[in-house]
Design an enzyme around this catalytic site. Structure first.
Site, short mmCIF file in Angstrom:
data_model
loop_
_atom_site.label_atom_id
_atom_site.label_comp_id
_atom_site.label_asym_id
_atom_site.label_seq_id
_atom_site.Cartn_x
_atom_site.Cartn_y
_atom_site.Cartn_z
N GLU A 91 32.69 0.35 -46.48
CA GLU A 91 32.10 0.23 -47.82
C GLU A 91 33.15 0.25 -48.96
OE1 GLU A 91 29.40 0.86 -44.87
OE2 GLU A 91 30.94 2.31 -45.39
N ASP A 99 33.12 3.20 -29.18
CA ASP A 99 33.18 3.72 -30.54
C ASP A 99 34.56 4.35 -30.75
OD1 ASP A 99 32.51 5.11 -33.04
OD2 ASP A 99 30.42 4.87 -32.47
N ASP A 136 33.62 -0.95 -38.98
CA ASP A 136 32.72 0.09 -39.48
C ASP A 136 33.36 0.76 -40.69
OD1 ASP A 136 30.55 1.82 -39.52
OD2 ASP A 136 31.35 3.15 -37.98
N ARG A 147 29.51 -3.44 -40.87
CA ARG A 147 28.47 -2.61 -41.48
C ARG A 147 28.22 -3.00 -42.93
NH1 ARG A 147 28.82 3.86 -41.16
NH2 ARG A 147 30.19 3.65 -42.95
N ASP A 204 23.16 3.45 -39.09
CA ASP A 204 22.95 4.66 -38.29
C ASP A 204 21.49 5.10 -38.34
OD1 ASP A 204 25.61 4.58 -37.69
OD2 ASP A 204 26.19 6.01 -39.23
#
Length: 972
Positions: free
Chosen positions: A559, A442, A556, A638, A654
């Site tokens: 958006e 991560d 990730d 994502r 998540d």
């Protein structure tokens, strides 16, 4: 009264016919209007007679009543907004207060009666704004009906209730004033005379109906006077009109409406006449009936697989938020699949990327409400659910064929904290012999959370770790966020300096680089709608790959996520930031935890492109990886949008270490398979909160059958990799993962069919049993392909599980024991070390002896499992290639073999062969459901030893058959 509920025969025509110039009146208008006595209209002499006075007054009242009635009928016909208010007195006419009140009361009563006649389940919301308590005054200002719903205590229903304010039957809408045939279908002109309550009404529209294929209809409604944003998705361009369409298109002229029916059954698939059409600059809306309450898709939301139609509004606008009910999540997918009576299915896709609400109501009906773009939609005729998905992905793009190791077990966490700590987990997994193909990191591997860097202190051995993984036939994936740090001294961070130089970042409304805030602090956001950004992104990845030779990327926060609302300086006050209507987005504003809607990108404003951001980044990332690695790219994203499966997989975000999250992950997995993104899974054991051992065991068993299987957890949580638990739990997890690896040939073949034919990999039961209504709501079980039924334990503290078995023969995968079901629920034993698997009759699946990596296990000999139907037949297949070369199917570098069983004989047919297939052999075969013990088994006409068990299982081993050579196995 013009009805939005049904079409009159004289107001309906087939789309292929030209519209008549004659305007037909709806049947409701053919009402005999009572007229006063004609003598009352003749000139008269005045008389003092009381009788005459009474007659005169009576006649006057009759005239007034007749005039009122005519006016009322006109009001019921007209499309004027003013029509919903009592008619004013005629010029020069003075009515007494009592008579005026009587007339107003009568008009009000007539209107109230018309509104009350609309059943509650068919009331379409006229005041959908989320932050308003709607009063009668507000509602009637929009010329809508206002009726408080029974049992409600609020000014109007919100997410789960009947709207108090709804459209009357005569609300103004468009009329179809002209049309003409085209080579693909029909074009028509829509006109509206009166503006509605949203600004920027477009009064003249162009409609085009395109009969693209026999099972695909496309409709576009545009503004002929001005270009509007259209989603830059490459869709097929049909050049020839469908010759034998399975649909019938009918048109209503006034109000305009479109009706699409299934030709074979007459089932109405689309009917937009039930509510008015809106087409304003920032508000587009239309409604349709649904043939049943069984509707699926409409991602991304946390819900059951089958959507609730009881006043359920699903908002679409990409948003960074842990999966929560009734909330817009990471992706946007305006596509639904609906079941019809009798088992047929159809699909509907609105090609629009603007913020939108999709409102479901128990009619059943659905309303699309979007705030930009155009109306461009498809209807897919199926007729079975699987065919609907195939037709959908033909439009948006077929899923990519994954690289082989993508189907192995992935391990990750946020909070390894050092590369050595990461390495130690990998070594423990090896020591325990637990399968693992991919290790992830991560954001904590980065230097101060900056992309294209790694921490020189805590992750100084990261390159060594990656080299060690490669030496053990394992791979490495790392996170990459879109936010690029902007605060370091000039000349010290090439990605930002070079990006600024090339102008690749999103700009604010004034043309300056927009600055937000993410993990590294103040950041700029790459504009992936610009090809120049794709090249800059590739160069950054290439430079970093020279330092850390990663194998895939995890994108990730795309958006895009922003810790601020808009930017460091806010956003301007304009109609893009504050549109006339804002869908029910989390936070109430389009800029909530993302960049300004008014931000500028190469292709358009962020207002139009926001929900496309993740797709555009995925496309840039996949392209870069192809150039860097010369292999199939592995990307997990994502945020997603239609066509995402062509570039990337997806994980479900998540989630939490809760049993409910375990259950809802199945619905998410099935939904994304339906949406054309088969490489999908949830974080095994849950991302946030402390993991529980029992939950993690059951989740690993389920996760072993996610198409994409990754264990991932959060910062400062206890470890949850399989080595972190007790010996019994660790053993159960290891068994589940070895089981997954044994199914690799089968799973890989399923992905081939997804790539080539648009099939689903993880499949809802109703796809295979569409005539069995009991399967329509099942999301606690699923199938792999058509053959393997997975029934996981989803509750704590139990050693059994209840599963539904559709009609037919089912075989326990482990033993071959058969279950003959009439379509019933059965209780199955499920101790902690077992997940229940059953093979469907008539199927053949290839398996392999598993090992700790797919590189090793994929070289093992094959074992074929045949689950015979009652008549002794079965079929299956195998696709095989080198697992990583791009476009092996397209360039014919693959092996494909079909297997069949009939009349006590199995045959293999090599339909295509390649060198890779020649390395595989078939070592053993099991036949489930052989009713009598054979006297002999022949392999390629030679007698061979066999084993037959009392549960009707026939096994033949040590075959040594070459995959690329046809063979027969028979018994007598």
């Amino acid at each position: 009264m013009v009805s939005y509920k049904r079409l009159n025969p004289e107001n309906v025509q087939f789309s292929g016919a030209l519209l008549s110039e004659e305007h037909h009146r709806p049947a409701q208008e053919d009402v005999a209007v009572p007229q006063p006595d004609s003598t009352s209209l003749l000139p008269r002499r005045l008389s003092c007679s009381i009788t005459k006075v009474v007659l005169i007054l009576g006649s006057l009242l009759l005239v007034l009543f007749g005039g009122w009635l005519l006016h009322t009928i006109y009001w019921l016909r007209t499309t004027s907004v003013q029509a919903h208010r009592p008619p004013p007195p005629a010029p020069g006419q003075a009515l007494g207060p009592v008579l005026q009140a009587d007339i107003n009361d009568t008009v009000t009563a007539a209107r109230s009666k018309a509104c009350s006649a609309i059943p509650e389940s068919w009331r379409f919301d006229c005041y959908p704004e989320k932050a308003v308590v709607v009063t009668q005054e507000l509602c009637e200002a929009r010329s809508c009906c206002f009726i408080p719903a029974s049992g409600s205590t609020r000014g109007r229903s919100r997410k789960n209730g009947i709207p108090w304010c709804f459209y009357p039957p005569d609300f103004p809408s468009y009329s179809l004033v002209s049309s003409k045939d085209t080579s693909m279908g029909l074009k028509g002109t829509l006109v509206k005379d009166v503006k509605t309550y949203y600004p920027g009404d477009i009064l003249t529209l162009e409609m085009e109906i395109r009969h693209e294929t026999d099972t695909r209809l496309r409709v576009r409604i545009t503004d002929p006077s001005s270009s509007r944003f259209e989603v830059p998705l490459s869709v097929p361009t049909a050049t020839k009109k469908a010759e034998n369409p399975e649909y019938v298109v009918e048109l209503s002229k006034q109000p305009f409406g479109l009706v699409v029916k299934r030709k074979s059954t007459g089932t109405v698939l689309l009917n937009t006449t039930v509510a008015p059409l809106f087409y304003a600059d920032q508000f587009l809306q239309f409604s349709t009936v649904l043939p049943s309450r069984f509707i699926y898709g409409l991602g991304e939301h946390r819900s059951t697989f089958l959507h609730d139609v009881q006043w359920n509004t699903l908002t679409m606008w990409a948003r960074d938020v842990p999966p929560t009910e009734q909330t817009n999540l990471y992706g946007v997918h305006p596509f639904y699949l609906a079941m019809e009576d009798g088992g047929d299915a159809h699909g509907f896709f609105l090609l629009n990327s603007n913020a939108m609400d999709v409102a479901l109501q128990p009619g059943p009906a659905l309303t699309w409400r979007t705030i930009g773009g155009i109306l461009d939609f498809y209807v897919f005729l199926g007729p079975d659910p699987g065919s609907v998905v195939q037709q959908y992905v033909e439009v948006i793009g077929q899923p990519a064929m994954p690289i082989y190791w993508a189907l192995g077990y992935h391990l990750c966490r946020w909070g390894y904290k050092t590369s050595n700590a990461t390495w130690e987990v990998v070594k423990r997994m090896r020591n325990y012999g637990i399968p693992q193909d991919v290790q992830w990191n991560d954001i904590d591997y980065m230097d101060q959370a900056k992309d294209f860097t790694f921490d020189p202190m805590n992750f100084n051995t990261l390159p060594d770790l990656v080299r060690d993984l490669h030496a053990h036939n394992q791979t490495y994936v790392m996170m990459m966020d879109p936010g690029i740090s902007s605060t370091q001294p000039e000349g010290s961070y090439w990605p930002f300096d070079e990006g600024l130089k090339r102008g690749v970042f999103i700009k604010d409304a004034e043309g300056k680089t927009l600055i937000g805030k993410v993990w590294p602090g103040l950041t700029a956001f790459p504009d992936f709608s610009d090809e120049a950004t794709h090249e800059w992104w590739y160069e950054n990845l290439q430079r970093f790959h020279e330092k850390v030779p990663f194998d895939g990327l995890w994108i990730d926060m795309n958006e895009p996520s922003n810790f601020l609302d808009g930017s460091t300086v806010g956003c301007p006050s304009n109609s893009l930031e504050n549109p006339p209507y804002t869908p029910g987005v989390l936070g109430g504003l389009l800029r909530s935890k993302t960049v300004c809607a008014s931000a500028q990108q190469k292709l358009s404003t962020h207002y139009n492109l926001h929900s496309l951001y993740g797709l555009m980044e995925a496309k840039a990332t996949a392209s870069a990886l192809k150039r860097i690695l010369a292999k199939r790219p592995f990307v997990i994203s994502r945020s997603t949008f239609p066509s995402h499966g062509s570039y990337s997989g997806h994980w479900l975000g998540d989630n939490r270490s809760h049993w409910k999250d375990l259950y809802t992950s199945i619905a998410g997995m099935l939904t994304f398979n339906l949406l054309g993104i088969p490489l999908v899974g949830a974080d095994i054991c849950g991302f946030s909160e402390e993991p529980q051992e029992e939950l993690c065991v059951r989740w690993t068993q389920l996760g072993a059958f996610y198409p994409f299987a990754r264990n991932h957890n959060s910062l400062d949580m206890n470890p949850q990799d399989p080595t972190a638990f007790s010996p019994s739990a660790r053993t159960a997890m290891k068994q589940a993962l070895l089981l997954r690896y044994s199914f690799f040939p089968f799973l890989y073949t399923l992905f081939h069919h997804a790539h080539v034919k648009g099939h689903t990999v993880a499949r809802p039961l109703m796809f295979e049993f569409p005539k069995d209504v009991k399967t329509y709501g099942i999301d606690s079980q699923f199938l792999w392909g058509r053959s393997l039924l997975v029934t996981p334990v989803l509750e704590p503290g139990v050693d059994y599980v209840d599963g539904y078995f559709p009609e037919g023969l089912w075989y326990d995968f482990y033993t071959g024991d058969s279950v003959s079901s009439k379509g019933e629920e059965l209780r199955l034993s499920a101790p902690m070390d077992k997940i229940n698997l059953h093979l469907r009759q008539g199927s053949i699946i290839p398996t392999q002896e598993p090992n700790v990596t797919l590189w090793i296990s994929s070289g093992q000999p094959l074992h074929l499992v045949s689950a015979l139907s009652d008549d002794g037949s079965a079929s299956g297949d195998l696709f095989w290639d080198d697992g990583e070369t791009i476009d092996t199917y397209e360039t014919e570098r693959y092996t494909y073999v079909a297997f069949n069983v009939s009349q006590n004989t199995m045959t293999s047919s090599v339909l295509h062969s390649d060198q890779e297939g020649s390395f595989l052999s078939i070592d053993s075969v099991s036949f489930y459901g052989v009713k009598q013990k054979p006297s002999a088994v022949l392999v390629n006409s030679q007698k061979f030893p066999f084993i037959y068990r009392d549960n009707q299982v026939l096994s033949v081993a040590s075959l040594g058959l070459r995959l690329t050579q046809n063979f027969t196995i028979s018994w007598m």
